[in-house]
Every structure is written in C-alpha cells, then in structure tokens.
Design a protein around this motif. Structure first.
Motif, mmCIF file in Angstrom:
data_model
loop_
_atom_site.group_PDB
_atom_site.id
_atom_site.type_symbol
_atom_site.label_atom_id
_atom_site.label_comp_id
_atom_site.label_asym_id
_atom_site.label_seq_id
_atom_site.Cartn_x
_atom_site.Cartn_y
_atom_site.Cartn_z
ATOM 1 N N ALA A 28 -15.716 13.638 -1.248
ATOM 2 C CA ALA A 28 -15.295 12.606 -0.297
ATOM 3 C C ALA A 28 -15.176 13.162 1.112
ATOM 4 N N PHE A 29 -14.540 14.311 1.260
ATOM 5 C CA PHE A 29 -14.352 14.871 2.593
ATOM 6 C C PHE A 29 -15.675 15.340 3.205
ATOM 7 N N ARG A 30 -16.595 15.806 2.382
ATOM 8 C CA ARG A 30 -17.924 16.146 2.889
ATOM 9 C C ARG A 30 -18.602 14.884 3.427
ATOM 10 N N ALA A 31 -18.561 13.815 2.641
ATOM 11 C CA ALA A 31 -19.209 12.564 3.034
ATOM 12 C C ALA A 31 -18.588 11.981 4.302
ATOM 13 N N MET A 35 -28.188 7.172 3.009
ATOM 14 C CA MET A 35 -28.685 7.220 1.645
ATOM 15 C C MET A 35 -29.403 5.913 1.329
ATOM 16 N N THR A 36 -30.501 6.042 0.665
ATOM 17 C CA THR A 36 -31.207 4.841 0.236
ATOM 18 C C THR A 36 -30.838 4.441 -1.178
ATOM 19 N N ARG A 37 -30.374 5.412 -1.961
ATOM 20 C CA ARG A 37 -29.996 5.127 -3.345
ATOM 21 C C ARG A 37 -28.740 5.912 -3.701
ATOM 22 N N GLY A 38 -27.723 5.210 -4.138
ATOM 23 C CA GLY A 38 -26.500 5.860 -4.578
ATOM 24 C C GLY A 38 -26.593 6.241 -6.045
ATOM 25 N N LEU A 39 -25.988 7.351 -6.395
ATOM 26 C CA LEU A 39 -26.040 7.858 -7.760
ATOM 27 C C LEU A 39 -24.657 7.818 -8.407
ATOM 28 N N VAL A 40 -24.607 8.149 -9.692
ATOM 29 C CA VAL A 40 -23.359 8.121 -10.462
ATOM 30 C C VAL A 40 -23.008 9.547 -10.864
ATOM 31 N N THR A 94 -2.161 13.589 3.105
ATOM 32 C CA THR A 94 -3.321 14.044 3.861
ATOM 33 C C THR A 94 -4.065 12.872 4.476
ATOM 34 N N VAL A 95 -4.305 11.852 3.679
ATOM 35 C CA VAL A 95 -5.026 10.679 4.184
ATOM 36 C C VAL A 95 -4.236 9.993 5.284
ATOM 37 N N SER A 96 -2.916 9.884 5.141
ATOM 38 C CA SER A 96 -2.118 9.229 6.190
ATOM 39 C C SER A 96 -2.178 10.021 7.497
ATOM 40 N N LEU A 97 -2.244 11.337 7.406
ATOM 41 C CA LEU A 97 -2.346 12.162 8.616
ATOM 42 C C LEU A 97 -3.712 12.038 9.288
ATOM 43 N N LEU A 98 -4.750 11.872 8.489
ATOM 44 C CA LEU A 98 -6.116 11.826 9.011
ATOM 45 C C LEU A 98 -6.621 10.411 9.276
ATOM 46 N N LYS A 99 -5.908 9.405 8.798
ATOM 47 C CA LYS A 99 -6.367 8.019 8.825
ATOM 48 C C LYS A 99 -6.886 7.546 10.190
ATOM 49 N N PRO A 100 -6.289 7.912 11.273
ATOM 50 C CA PRO A 100 -6.846 7.398 12.535
ATOM 51 C C PRO A 100 -8.277 7.867 12.809
ATOM 52 N N TRP A 101 -8.699 8.958 12.181
ATOM 53 C CA TRP A 101 -10.002 9.544 12.503
ATOM 54 C C TRP A 101 -11.033 9.437 11.397
ATOM 55 N N ILE A 102 -10.619 9.095 10.198
ATOM 56 C CA ILE A 102 -11.572 9.069 9.097
ATOM 57 C C ILE A 102 -11.535 7.733 8.367
ATOM 58 N N GLU A 103 -12.607 7.443 7.658
ATOM 59 C CA GLU A 103 -12.750 6.191 6.921
ATOM 60 C C GLU A 103 -12.571 6.452 5.425
ATOM 61 N N ASP A 140 -19.262 3.364 1.069
ATOM 62 C CA ASP A 140 -20.434 4.151 0.670
ATOM 63 C C ASP A 140 -20.186 4.887 -0.632
ATOM 64 N N ILE A 141 -18.948 5.335 -0.830
ATOM 65 C CA ILE A 141 -18.585 6.097 -2.027
ATOM 66 C C ILE A 141 -17.300 5.518 -2.612
ATOM 67 N N TYR A 142 -17.321 5.324 -3.920
ATOM 68 C CA TYR A 142 -16.136 4.907 -4.652
ATOM 69 C C TYR A 142 -15.813 6.015 -5.638
ATOM 70 N N ILE A 143 -14.554 6.432 -5.650
ATOM 71 C CA ILE A 143 -14.089 7.433 -6.603
ATOM 72 C C ILE A 143 -13.067 6.756 -7.516
ATOM 73 N N LEU A 144 -13.365 6.736 -8.805
ATOM 74 C CA LEU A 144 -12.470 6.137 -9.792
ATOM 75 C C LEU A 144 -11.789 7.288 -10.520
ATOM 76 N N ASP A 145 -10.689 7.720 -9.949
ATOM 77 C CA ASP A 145 -9.989 8.918 -10.388
ATOM 78 C C ASP A 145 -9.164 8.634 -11.636
ATOM 79 N N GLU A 146 -9.390 9.405 -12.682
ATOM 80 C CA GLU A 146 -8.706 9.285 -13.978
ATOM 81 C C GLU A 146 -9.043 7.991 -14.710
#
Length: 176
Positions: A24-27, A1-6, A50-59, A102-108
C-alpha cells in the motif's frame, strides 16, 4: 495499471498484514488510492495512528467496523460483528465494481472466513466482481485452495519461530 491482479498473503507466519501495508505505501508513493478493510481487528492499532498522521498528504483509508478486541466477545457481540461484516462486504462490492480505489486490502478476511463471518462463495464474488483495473489483496491464515487458484500472487508466510512459542505476548508497534 491497465489490469489489476489478485494477491493472497496467507500462512501461519508473521508478516501478512505488514506485506499488504508495505504494498500500500509503495503504491501511495505513485499516487494510487488505497482502501484497507480490517476484519477481526478490533480496537486500536498502529496503522490507524500512522494513517491519521499522514492523511493530509496521502490517499489511504483504513476501515475497522468493530472497535473492540475480538478475543473476548460475548455471543451478542459476535452477532453484531457478523452483521457489521455483512454490511461492510455489501458496501465493498459496490465500491469494487466502481473502482473507487486503485487497491483494496481485505486484511484478515480468511480469519473472518474461519469464524463463519463470511463464506468462500462471497469471497469468490468479491474477486470476480472487482473492476478490471483494481488490485485486490487478501490476507489471513488458512486461505482455501480454491481461492488460491483464483489469485495471481500467492505468498505463504511460514513460521519457523515466534515469540508466542516462548509465552511472549503481542507487543505494541510490532505485532499490533
């Protein structure tokens, strides 16, 4: 991506966090790095497992600064949560400027705004100070008009029916 959006996911319907995590999972599938900061979501949630199970393979990193469920906090615990929120936002601003993810999610984050744990001005600062390539996702009920005006995407989840209306409580794996 050259430009990140909100992005803003708001409204009284279910699915704001789910939509953000779906993005997030798509990205992640395309090799992007994702950081999720959860405001007002104390305690354990399925996302952590879920993240702890996938952590070795995903960022992806999920940060939740308060480990207790927020529904029954004492006054001192609310003060502590306010302090932790302030510290999390200060750290976030530094990371956003550097573009460490690359992506920040500010949940709630809008829930934190409603409870006076963060200000509209601080959220505006977050949006304005992100690195050019960073994609920023903000979730929660009650997104203010002025913040919606700053966003590139605004999705309003509208509730037509919800199990809570029938006194059916939150269910593990579905609502949390």
């Amino acid at each position: 991506m050259t430009r990140g959006l909100v992005h803003i996911y708001t409204g009284d319907g279910k699915g704001k966090t789910t939509a953000a995590l779906g993005l997030a999972f798509r990205a992640i599938g395309y090799g992007m790095r994702v950081k999720v900061i959860q405001f007002l979501k104390g305690g354990y949630s399925g996302e952590f497992k879920t993240v702890s199970l996938l952590k070795p393979w995903i960022e992806i990193e999920i940060i939740n600064h308060f480990k207790k469920r927020i529904f029954k906090l004492t006054e001192d615990e609310w003060k502590k949560l306010a302090q932790l929120t302030e510290e999390a936002v200060a750290s976030l601003l530094i990371s956003l400027k550097k573009g460490e993810y690359d992506i920040y999610i500010l949940d709630e984050i809008f829930g934190a705004l409603k409870r006076d744990l963060i200000t509209v001005e601080k959220i505006r600062e977050i949006i304005k100070n992100k690195a050019e390539k960073v994609e920023l996702v903000l979730t929660g009920r009650g997104a203010p008009y002025e913040l919606k005006q700053m966003a590139d995407y605004v999705t309003v989840m509208q509730k037509e029916a919800h199990p809570f209306d029938k006194q059916i409580g939150a269910r593990r794996g579905i609502e949390y």
